[in-house]
Scaffold this active site. Sequence first.
Site, PDB file in Angstrom:
ATOM      1  N   ARG A 167       2.605  19.826   6.904  1.00  0.00           N
ATOM      2  CA  ARG A 167       3.632  18.904   7.404  1.00  0.00           C
ATOM      3  C   ARG A 167       4.718  19.556   8.269  1.00  0.00           C
ATOM      4  NH1 ARG A 167       6.608  15.917   5.032  1.00  0.00           N
ATOM      5  NH2 ARG A 167       6.161  14.056   6.235  1.00  0.00           N
TER       6      ARG A 167
ATOM      7  N   GLU B 115       0.838  -1.212   0.000  1.00  0.00           N
ATOM      8  CA  GLU B 115       0.000   0.000   0.000  1.00  0.00           C
ATOM      9  C   GLU B 115       0.867   1.255   0.000  1.00  0.00           C
ATOM     10  OE1 GLU B 115      -2.209  -0.410   3.637  1.00  0.00           O
ATOM     11  OE2 GLU B 115      -3.292  -2.179   2.977  1.00  0.00           O
ATOM     12  N   PRO B 116       1.716   1.430  -0.993  1.00  0.00           N
ATOM     13  CA  PRO B 116       2.588   2.609  -0.970  1.00  0.00           C
ATOM     14  C   PRO B 116       1.798   3.882  -1.251  1.00  0.00           C
ATOM     15  CG  PRO B 116       2.796   1.484  -3.065  1.00  0.00           C
ATOM     16  CD  PRO B 116       1.866   0.637  -2.222  1.00  0.00           C
ATOM     17  N   GLY B 117       2.119   4.932  -0.555  1.00  0.00           N
ATOM     18  CA  GLY B 117       1.484   6.220  -0.801  1.00  0.00           C
ATOM     19  C   GLY B 117       2.555   7.242  -1.158  1.00  0.00           C
ATOM     20  N   ARG B 118       3.287   7.641  -0.119  1.00  0.00           N
ATOM     21  CA  ARG B 118       4.284   8.703  -0.271  1.00  0.00           C
ATOM     22  C   ARG B 118       5.322   8.418  -1.362  1.00  0.00           C
ATOM     23  NH1 ARG B 118       5.773  11.687   4.401  1.00  0.00           N
ATOM     24  NH2 ARG B 118       4.863   9.958   5.565  1.00  0.00           N
TER      25      ARG B 118
ATOM     26  N   CYS C 115      -1.884  33.167  11.394  1.00  0.00           N
ATOM     27  CA  CYS C 115      -1.583  33.743  12.710  1.00  0.00           C
ATOM     28  C   CYS C 115      -1.187  32.663  13.710  1.00  0.00           C
ATOM     29  CB  CYS C 115      -2.794  34.505  13.208  1.00  0.00           C
ATOM     30  SG  CYS C 115      -3.270  35.735  12.013  1.00  0.00           S
TER      31      CYS C 115
HETATM   32  N1  LLP Z   1      -1.528   1.901   4.524  1.00  0.00           N
HETATM   33  C1  LLP Z   1      -2.036   2.343   5.696  1.00  0.00           C
HETATM   34  C2  LLP Z   1      -2.925   1.471   6.452  1.00  0.00           C
HETATM   35  C3  LLP Z   1      -1.701   3.630   6.158  1.00  0.00           C
HETATM   36  O1  LLP Z   1      -2.193   4.053   7.320  1.00  0.00           O
HETATM   37  C4  LLP Z   1      -0.837   4.449   5.393  1.00  0.00           C
HETATM   38  C5  LLP Z   1      -0.491   5.791   5.840  1.00  0.00           C
HETATM   39  C6  LLP Z   1      -0.356   3.940   4.170  1.00  0.00           C
HETATM   40  C7  LLP Z   1      -0.711   2.664   3.770  1.00  0.00           C
HETATM   41  C8  LLP Z   1       0.543   4.730   3.272  1.00  0.00           C
HETATM   42  O2  LLP Z   1       1.758   5.003   3.874  1.00  0.00           O
HETATM   43  P1  LLP Z   1       2.952   5.690   3.039  1.00  0.00           P
HETATM   44  O3  LLP Z   1       3.416   4.683   2.007  1.00  0.00           O
HETATM   45  O4  LLP Z   1       2.425   6.910   2.420  1.00  0.00           O
HETATM   46  O5  LLP Z   1       3.983   5.954   4.060  1.00  0.00           O
HETATM   47  N2  LLP Z   1       0.407  12.603   7.129  1.00  0.00           N
HETATM   48  C9  LLP Z   1       1.660  11.944   7.384  1.00  0.00           C
HETATM   49  C10 LLP Z   1       1.646  10.513   6.914  1.00  0.00           C
HETATM   50  C11 LLP Z   1       0.525   9.710   7.536  1.00  0.00           C
HETATM   51  C12 LLP Z   1       0.487   8.305   7.021  1.00  0.00           C
HETATM   52  C13 LLP Z   1      -0.769   7.624   7.414  1.00  0.00           C
HETATM   53  N3  LLP Z   1      -0.906   6.288   6.938  1.00  0.00           N
HETATM   54  C14 LLP Z   1       2.784  12.735   6.731  1.00  0.00           C
HETATM   55  O6  LLP Z   1       2.512  13.795   6.176  1.00  0.00           O
HETATM   56  O7  LLP Z   1       3.934  12.344   6.809  1.00  0.00           O
END
Ligand code: LLP
Length: 418
Positions: free
Chosen positions: A313, A274-277, A344
């Site tokens: 962030r 489940e990659p996001g970032r 502010c």
């Molecule tokens: N799967 C689950 C269940 C998650 O909770 C998350 C992220 C991901 C996948 C994706 O993770 P990634 O590959 O993007 O690291 N707002 C924070 C990041 C919060 C991440 C929450 N969960 C930031 O700006 O760094």
Amino acid sequence: MDYFHYVDNQLHCEKVPLSKIAQAVGTPFYCYSEQTLQRHVRVFQEAFAPISHLICYSVKANSNLAVLDSLVKEGVGFDIVSVGELERAKRVGCPGEKIVFSGVGKRRDEIQSALDYGILMFNVESKSELLRLNGIAGEMGKKAPIAIRVNPDVDPKTHPYISTGMRTNKFGISYDQAIPLYLEAASLKNIEVLGLDCHIGSQLTSLAPFVDALKRVLTLEKELFASGIKLQYIDLGGGLGIPYEEEQVPPHPEHYAGVLLAELNNRNITLILEPGRVISGNAGILVSQVEYIKQGETKKFIITDAGMNDLLRPALYEAYHSVQPVERRFGREESVCDVVGPICESGDYSARERLLPEFQEGELLAIRSAGAYGFVMSSNYNSRPRVAEVMVRGDKFAVVRRRETIDQLMENESLFEL
Ligand code: LLP
């Protein structure tokens, strides 16, 4: 690798100068590179090609429809956490069988919608959720496909707010409770046990915690097998970090895949990630304009038109984002300064104590690595309309989310009149 680069000292996104976009749409705006998004997906897919796998991009990182659409076209599925994200997935034509649903607080209506769409599986985070799922699936005459999210209790060594796989976190089922809950799940009439899920945190910069988590998960999988439960999927969540600073080099997806594949050792299982970032983070930037330069008593402030409501962030995690001039000029003097916004709050900054070239009022600057958890975490704080989002494809660009108007800010509000 990304496609934001200088051509003739003008920062470009692919083949489009950012100054041209600024002229057309105003500032601030988020700008995404489609080519970068797709490249990141392909690198991931190639790295895991040797095994049966499914990449479910984590929609929460950047859920703009144009972004999701470009990813779906590359064949990825989605990891969703709300009915809103499910709707986005549907609108870009992501098939149900490529969707996993995570999150500790799934509401009844969210479960119904996901069952109705026929998603691949629910990543169940508590016994109560399991029972609720069984009940709703029963009412709908369906079986709910599930994985149980297990908390492997490993320290991902990242910011405490984005670490999720430790004993003290709200996420998942504890390791010790997992087997009894699986046995219970297997006995429920409207539940189909498909997999095991974990997600230990975000912005991980070393591989050891992933390997530790996978080892623990595989031990459980074996124990489950011995108890008569055969899993089809292991979902390892997301979390792979990206370089925010040039000096910081997190593991490459190939390396990440390499250690996981070695650990899986040809197991007959489909791996879900489940990659996001790592997909969207470095595919986006936030472009803003310098409003004022202010020499404070102890330091200099570059005051921009982007604030913490646009990119949260730094304020929330003390996150580092590289700041660059859109127009590069050599021989500029450099000085240490804070880049701040108009909100502010003293926490409203994009960069602190940063050595930067002498910016001028009216000049454009780019805040890098803002494609993940950027726009999605923005708000209307201080009654500021949310900014525009732009996507670039080669030498073309399009606004993929219009800047909010002042009227839109108030359109759902009314005076108290009975
Ligand atoms: N799967 C689950 C269940 C998650 O909770 C998350 C992220 C991901 C996948 C994706 O993770 P990634 O590959 O993007 O690291 N707002 C924070 C990041 C919060 C991440 C929450 N969960 C930031 O700006 O760094």
